[in-house]
Enzyme design. Structure first.
Site, short mmCIF file in Angstrom:
data_model
loop_
_atom_site.label_atom_id
_atom_site.label_comp_id
_atom_site.label_asym_id
_atom_site.label_seq_id
_atom_site.Cartn_x
_atom_site.Cartn_y
_atom_site.Cartn_z
N SER A 124 0.74 -1.30 -0.07
CA SER A 124 0.02 -0.21 -0.06
C SER A 124 0.89 1.32 -0.16
O SER A 124 1.60 1.57 -1.06
CB SER A 124 -0.94 -0.09 1.17
OG SER A 124 -2.16 0.91 1.03
N HIS A 125 0.41 2.01 1.00
CA HIS A 125 1.40 3.31 1.19
C HIS A 125 2.97 3.20 1.70
O HIS A 125 3.44 4.25 1.67
CB HIS A 125 0.71 4.31 2.25
CG HIS A 125 0.54 3.71 3.48
ND1 HIS A 125 -0.51 2.71 3.73
CD2 HIS A 125 1.02 3.93 4.50
CE1 HIS A 125 -0.15 2.19 4.93
NE2 HIS A 125 0.54 2.83 5.50
N ASP A 299 -2.65 6.58 -3.17
CA ASP A 299 -1.35 5.64 -2.50
C ASP A 299 -0.94 4.64 -3.49
O ASP A 299 -1.57 4.65 -4.92
CB ASP A 299 -1.64 5.10 -1.22
CG ASP A 299 -2.65 4.20 -1.32
OD1 ASP A 299 -3.50 4.12 -2.39
OD2 ASP A 299 -2.63 3.31 -0.20
N ASP A 301 -1.53 1.51 -4.03
CA ASP A 301 -2.42 0.44 -4.59
C ASP A 301 -3.66 1.33 -4.96
O ASP A 301 -4.76 0.53 -5.03
CB ASP A 301 -2.57 -0.49 -3.56
CG ASP A 301 -3.02 -0.22 -2.29
OD1 ASP A 301 -2.98 1.00 -1.82
OD2 ASP A 301 -3.96 -1.14 -1.70
N ASP A 303 -6.00 2.75 -3.16
CA ASP A 303 -7.11 2.69 -2.57
C ASP A 303 -7.33 3.90 -1.47
O ASP A 303 -8.33 4.22 -1.04
CB ASP A 303 -7.41 1.42 -1.59
CG ASP A 303 -6.23 1.18 -0.76
OD1 ASP A 303 -4.98 2.16 -0.89
OD2 ASP A 303 -6.23 0.32 0.16
N ARG A 304 -6.07 4.68 -1.20
CA ARG A 304 -6.30 6.10 -0.70
C ARG A 304 -6.34 7.19 -1.35
O ARG A 304 -5.96 7.09 -2.76
CB ARG A 304 -5.01 6.02 0.31
CG ARG A 304 -4.80 5.15 1.46
CD ARG A 304 -3.75 5.36 2.25
NE ARG A 304 -3.45 4.34 3.32
CZ ARG A 304 -3.05 4.87 4.31
NH1 ARG A 304 -2.55 5.83 4.73
NH2 ARG A 304 -2.87 3.45 5.21
N LYS A 399 -11.60 0.14 -0.02
CA LYS A 399 -11.59 1.84 -0.07
C LYS A 399 -11.09 2.11 -1.66
O LYS A 399 -10.35 1.22 -2.34
CB LYS A 399 -10.78 2.53 0.72
CG LYS A 399 -9.23 2.06 1.10
CD LYS A 399 -8.79 2.66 2.22
CE LYS A 399 -7.53 2.40 2.79
NZ LYS A 399 -7.05 1.28 3.42
C1 VG1 Z 1 -3.47 2.02 8.36
C2 VG1 Z 1 -4.69 2.81 8.72
C3 VG1 Z 1 -6.00 2.07 8.44
C4 VG1 Z 1 -5.90 1.55 6.89
C5 VG1 Z 1 -4.76 0.83 7.08
C6 VG1 Z 1 -4.69 0.02 5.44
O1 VG1 Z 1 -3.66 1.03 9.30
O2 VG1 Z 1 -4.60 3.42 9.95
O3 VG1 Z 1 -7.14 3.15 8.83
O4 VG1 Z 1 -7.08 0.84 6.77
O5 VG1 Z 1 -3.62 1.44 7.18
O6 VG1 Z 1 -4.50 0.93 4.60
P1 VG1 Z 1 -2.83 0.76 10.66
O7 VG1 Z 1 -3.05 -0.36 11.41
O8 VG1 Z 1 -1.29 1.05 10.49
O9 VG1 Z 1 -3.20 2.22 11.47
V1 VG1 Z 1 -3.75 0.99 3.03
O10 VG1 Z 1 -4.02 1.84 1.96
O11 VG1 Z 1 -2.39 0.89 3.67
O12 VG1 Z 1 -3.98 -0.69 2.74
CO CO Z 2 -3.59 1.49 0.29
#
Ligand code: VG1
Ligand code: CO
Length: 582
Positions: A124-125, A299, A301, A303-304, A399
């Site tokens: 992801s990010h 981001d 992937d 989704d953000r 998302k």
């Molecule tokens: C983080 C965010 C959460 C989100 C998750 C996955 O998780 O706080 O809101 O759903 O990332 O997003 P955490 O446990 O690090 O707080 V993504 O776009 O990284 O799949």
């Molecule tokens: Co993501």
């Protein structure tokens, strides 16, 4: 047709293959260890019903980060050996997380078949490249992330694994050209189909939004637009949707060529990491002479999302509230009304105020998109969001960054549908400030302390929980620190009972709820790959409509100070300031 045999490969368990908030994320070097990825994939197949896997179709793709191509080849071989009938791969191994969800739900194969699940290859990010992160997560038949009951099973399997099944005789499969390769194995034919990454997703977006109305907005000479994919997979979709379908200029797309290391940056759309966009939109220095009216980023992937106006930042908590408040008129998909709305616990209560105002059902779930899925499957929720730049709806079960951008463009198009008497454009800032005037404003910020010593982070959380049993003592500390801050009325650890399946998730964050509606929330991240990350969420509600235009940092300063004092942040972590503020 090449034939293959199934080999039983001996292996040993690896520690720490527990999926976090959104899958298993580790350094690439960890994933590159022999058998590491294979163990996880085999443990996943073992956690799924064998009769469902036999002959099934499984999607495998991701955000294109470093190690993806190797991973896809490994997963193809393990899938074949486990009796999967067909693997669907997006061209070049690219599919955004929302597109995977859409593929599972909407794509129909040539024999009428549908996908049973998907391995999404992304961290992801998190940054990518040989020294950065890789990740894998499994999504199920509804298109959403595996629920805890399944990820717990997968984790148990990783602890006991002794062998995995792998196909021998399948050559390196070309994933760069669309088409079908077939192989013959002990239980029949196995196929890999490579398809266009955008088609189904674009069709879905066209069904949801009024593309003509958005095109008209983009064509206005006074409306300028800019999208930054941060070199993630969103670029592939942005080109097709914003340029080809909606007629935006090619030059409005920035960093839209996916790169396996995201150009060396963090593909995280926030004010810290989306530096270039932040500057372009006039929120950095120097301020450019010409600033677009609308800017957005996604981001790795996709989704953000982050939404910006000219010199104006929309907090994700406000964004979901504003989309919900405007959806019915602006977005054709919602024309019959909303079934309900939901937010993650640390997300500000801006959405709650809208829900109350519109008489909608509203839910508060733990952090992580998987918790929204049950509500949506049960027809209880249409729009949901997280403070972490995640926004989406029940069109899929993830998302969706591009969806959020299209939702904002739709709201802008709708608000600007009749050229006002003075012909002036209604801007992002106009929409947000009017929203605050209607519903009040939730001042909001999040402090992240990344890569903190795991033991220190645990001690800090334990210390915070102790305050819950002595609120008088806590309120005295608060009074001594900042007398203007309200008293804490309730302290607890958030626990969620899923209204659909009754499952309980506890220890989902330490909360302090203040008498004036302010909140402090502390939780440990479940997506990092090294050490611990402490997240501190700070929120203050201002219902006085004349006071909604103040500076957020200044307004929140007293509450921030209280948070740092009651948590003994510096004492426990040695950090005098956070790594990232969003
Ligand atoms: C983080 C965010 C959460 C989100 C998750 C996955 O998780 O706080 O809101 O759903 O990332 O997003 P955490 O446990 O690090 O707080 V993504 O776009 O990284 O799949
Ligand atoms: Co993501």
């Amino acid at each position: 047709m090449a034939t293959f045999t199934v080999k039983k490969q001996q292996t040993k368990p690896f520690d720490g293959q527990k999926p976090g908030t959104s899958g298993l994320r580790k350094k690439v070097k960890v994933f590159q260890q022999e058998h590491y990825l294979a163990n996880f994939v085999q443990s996943t197949f073992k956690a799924l019903p064998a009769e469902k896997i036999r002959g099934s179709t499984i999607v495998v793709s991701g955000d294109g980060r470093y190690y993806s191509e190797d991973a896809i080849q490994i997963i193809i071989k393990i899938a074949a050996a486990n009796g999967v009938g067909q693997v669907w791969v997006g061209q070049d191994g690219l599919l955004s997380t929302p597109a995977v969800s859409c593929i599972i739900r909407d794509r129909v194969g040539s024999k009428g078949e549908k996908a049973y699940g998907a391995f999404i290859l992304t961290a992801s990010h998190n940054a990518g490249g040989p020294d950065e992160d890789f990740g894998i997560k499994y999504n199920t038949e509804n298109g959403g992330p595996a629920l805890e009951s399944l990820t717990d099973k997968i984790f148990e399997n990783t602890k006991n694994i002794k062998e995995y099944l792998i196909a021998e005789g399948i050559p390196h499969v070309d994933i760069h050209n669309t088409g079908r390769s077939t192989f013959s194995g002990p239980s029949g034919e196995f196929a890999v189909e490579v398809f266009d990454s955008t088609e189904e997703y674009v069709n879905l977006m066209k069904k949801i939004f009024d593309f003509e109305a958005i095109s008209r907005l983009l064509a206005r000479p006074d409306f300028t637009f800019c999208f930054d994919a941060l070199h993630g997979v969103a670029g592939v979709y942005a080109k097709r949707i914003f340029v080809t379908e909606l007629g935006a200029a090619e030059s409005s797309l920035v960093n839209c060529v996916p790169k396996e290391d995201f150009g060396g940056g963090h593909p995280d759309p926030n004010l810290t990491y989306a530096k270039q966009l932040v500057k372009t939109m006039g929120l950095g220095s120097p301020v450019p002479e010409e600033i677009p009216e609308f800017g957005a980023a996604a981001d790795g992937d996709a989704d953000r999302n982050m939404i910006l106006g000219k010199k104006f930042f929309v907090t994700p908590s406000d964004s979901v509230a504003i989309i919900a408040a405007n959806a019915v008129g602006s977005i054709p998909y919602f024309r019959h009304g909303l079934k309900g709305v939901a937010r993650s616990m640390p997300t500000s209560a801006a959405l709650d105020v809208v829900a109350k105002g519109l008489g909608l059902r509203q839910f508060e779930v733990p952090t992580g998109w998987k918790f929204f899925g049950n509500l949506m499957d049960a027809g209880m929720c249409s729009i949901c969001g997280e403070e972490s730049f995640g926004t989406g709806s029940d069109h899929i079960r993830e998302k969706d960054g591009i969806w959020a951008v299209l939702a904002w463009l739709s709201i802008l198009a709708y608000r600007n549908r009749d050229v006002a008497a003075d012909g002036k454009l209604v801007t992002v800032e106009d929409i947000v400030t009017l929203h605050w005037k209607t519903y009040g404003r939730h001042y909001y910020t999040r402090y992240d302390y990344e890569n903190v010593d795991a033991g220190a982070a645990k001690n800090l959380m334990d210390h915070l929980v102790k305050h819950h049993s002595d609120l008088d003592g806590l309120n005295k500390i608060i009074k001594d620190t900042r007398p203007e801050v309200a008293e804490v009325a309730l302290g607890d650890e958030f626990e969620y009972t899923d209204p659909v399946d009754g499952s309980v998730s506890s220890h989902q964050g330490v909360r302090f709820l203040f008498k004036d509606g302010s909140r402090l929330v502390f939780r440990l991240s479940g997506t990092g790959s090294v050490g611990a990350t402490i997240r501190l969420y700070i929120e203050q509600y201002q219902s006085d409509r004349s006071k909604t235009g103040a500076d957020a940092a200044g307004t929140l300063a007293p509450l921030v100070q209280v948070a740092l004092v009651i948590s003994k942040m510096e004492e426990f972590t040695g950090r005098s300031s956070p790594t990232v503020i969003t």
